[in-house]
Design an enzyme around this catalytic site. Structure first.
Site, PDB file in Angstrom:
ATOM      1  N   SER A 161       0.830  -1.217   0.000  1.00  9.37           N
ATOM      2  CA  SER A 161       0.000   0.000   0.000  1.00  9.37           C
ATOM      3  C   SER A 161       0.857   1.256   0.000  1.00  9.37           C
ATOM      4  O   SER A 161       2.025   1.230   0.399  1.00  9.37           O
ATOM      5  CB  SER A 161      -0.895   0.044   1.245  1.00  9.37           C
ATOM      6  OG  SER A 161      -1.627  -1.149   1.384  1.00  9.37           O
TER       7      SER A 161
HETATM    8  N1  SAH Z   1      -0.417  -5.010   4.092  1.00  5.81           N
HETATM    9  C1  SAH Z   1       0.310  -5.269   2.869  1.00  5.81           C
HETATM   10  C2  SAH Z   1      -0.516  -4.931   1.636  1.00  5.81           C
HETATM   11  C3  SAH Z   1      -1.003  -6.182   1.072  1.00  5.81           C
HETATM   12  S1  SAH Z   1      -2.075  -6.192  -0.321  1.00  5.81           S
HETATM   13  C4  SAH Z   1       1.671  -4.629   2.831  1.00  5.81           C
HETATM   14  O1  SAH Z   1       2.027  -3.897   3.769  1.00  5.81           O
HETATM   15  O2  SAH Z   1       2.426  -4.861   1.886  1.00  5.81           O
HETATM   16  C5  SAH Z   1      -3.280  -7.337   0.312  1.00  5.81           C
HETATM   17  C6  SAH Z   1      -2.784  -8.721   0.610  1.00  5.81           C
HETATM   18  O3  SAH Z   1      -3.883  -9.452   1.139  1.00  5.81           O
HETATM   19  C7  SAH Z   1      -2.292  -9.524  -0.599  1.00  5.81           C
HETATM   20  O4  SAH Z   1      -0.984  -9.954  -0.370  1.00  5.81           O
HETATM   21  C8  SAH Z   1      -3.275 -10.697  -0.665  1.00  5.81           C
HETATM   22  O5  SAH Z   1      -2.681 -11.893  -1.114  1.00  5.81           O
HETATM   23  C9  SAH Z   1      -3.732 -10.804   0.776  1.00  5.81           C
HETATM   24  N2  SAH Z   1      -5.005 -11.484   0.996  1.00  5.81           N
HETATM   25  C10 SAH Z   1      -6.119 -11.445   0.235  1.00  5.81           C
HETATM   26  N3  SAH Z   1      -7.102 -12.185   0.781  1.00  5.81           N
HETATM   27  C11 SAH Z   1      -6.609 -12.691   1.943  1.00  5.81           C
HETATM   28  C12 SAH Z   1      -7.148 -13.541   2.969  1.00  5.81           C
HETATM   29  N4  SAH Z   1      -8.396 -14.001   2.915  1.00  5.81           N
HETATM   30  N5  SAH Z   1      -6.344 -13.864   4.015  1.00  5.81           N
HETATM   31  C13 SAH Z   1      -5.062 -13.398   4.090  1.00  5.81           C
HETATM   32  N6  SAH Z   1      -4.503 -12.605   3.144  1.00  5.81           N
HETATM   33  C14 SAH Z   1      -5.261 -12.254   2.092  1.00  5.81           C
END
Ligand code: SAH
Length: 219
Positions: free
Chosen positions: A62
């Site tokens: 993000s």
């Molecule tokens: N917080 C992260 C941003 C991640 S983008 C950072 O600091 O980089 C969102 C992430 O959520 C992705 O990696 C995706 O694979 C994950 N995601 C999506 N659905 C999910 C679920 N049900 N449980 C765990 N992770 C999930």
């Protein structure tokens, strides 16, 4: 060319002047977590652009303003236990770990196994292995923990608020989550506060997140 450290300090100044970073805790976290350690090597020179960046598997880290807007909404304090859905790069979890330091803990979940590994490696290299745990699982269903988390952070957009997450939240706890369509730019960032069985939801602003997967996500 300014060093990455100088760029980080400038970004923090900008986020402060925009009113995104308001607390000393957030400022300290933004200044101490090295975002360049959480992105692919070839993108390092873009580490302090205030934009999302690709981290592989169609996912993104993000933008810093979004990370700190969410952290300030959560009103993070020393010693808190925080549960995150969507570890991605691990950067957001590291900033939260700084804000709940020294006694606080973060448990973050990631549904894409190679990304769970990526997050863990990054967190270890950046020195957060003692305060952050990464669990490769579907975090939308919540997780059985010894204690209830006081804060929950969801970093992928959900079609609706996952009930297991609200049920998992400690009394007096808060959660931030993007809710809406899986098409970008059609989501609202929602702040949820739980007092006993009373749940109050407040829409904060429009946001654009990658879709949540799993049982309570877009399958
Ligand atoms: N917080 C992260 C941003 C991640 S983008 C950072 O600091 O980089 C969102 C992430 O959520 C992705 O990696 C995706 O694979 C994950 N995601 C999506 N659905 C999910 C679920 N049900 N449980 C765990 N992770 C999930």
């Amino acid at each position: 060319m300014p060093s990455l450290e100088e760029e980080r300090a400038r970004l923090v100044e900008r986020l402060e002047s925009m009113g995104i970073i308001r607390s000393e805790r957030a400022k300290r976290a933004a200044l101490s977590v090295r975002r360049e350690l959480f992105i692919p090597q070839k993108l390092r020179r873009y580490a302090y652009r205030d934009t999302p960046l690709p981290i592989g598997h169609g996912q993104t880290i993000s933008a810093p303003h979004m990370v700190f807007m969410m952290n300030e909404l959560l009103d993070l304090g020393e010693g808190m236990l925080v549960f995150e859905v969507g570890a991605g790069s691990g950067y957001h979890a590291a900033t939260v770990a700084e804000m709940v330091s020294p006694r606080g803990r973060v448990i973050t979940t990631e549904i894409v196994v190679p990304l769970a590994k990526f997050a863990w490696e990054n967190l270890r290299r950046a020195g957060y292995h003692d305060r952050v745990s990464v669990v490769a699982c579907d975090g939308s269903k919540g997780l059985k923990l010894r204690e209830r988390p006081e804060r929950i952070l969801v970093t992928a957009a959900a079609p609706r608020v996952p009930r297991p997450l609200v049920e998992m939240l400690e009394d007096g706890g808060k959660m931030v989550i993007p809710v809406g369509d899986s098409l970008f730019f059609a989501q609202k960032l929602v702040l949820i506060e739980r007092t006993g069985s009373r749940i109050v939801e407040r829409v904060i602003t429009d946001v654009a997140f990658v879709p949540l997967r799993g049982e309570w996500g877009f399958r």
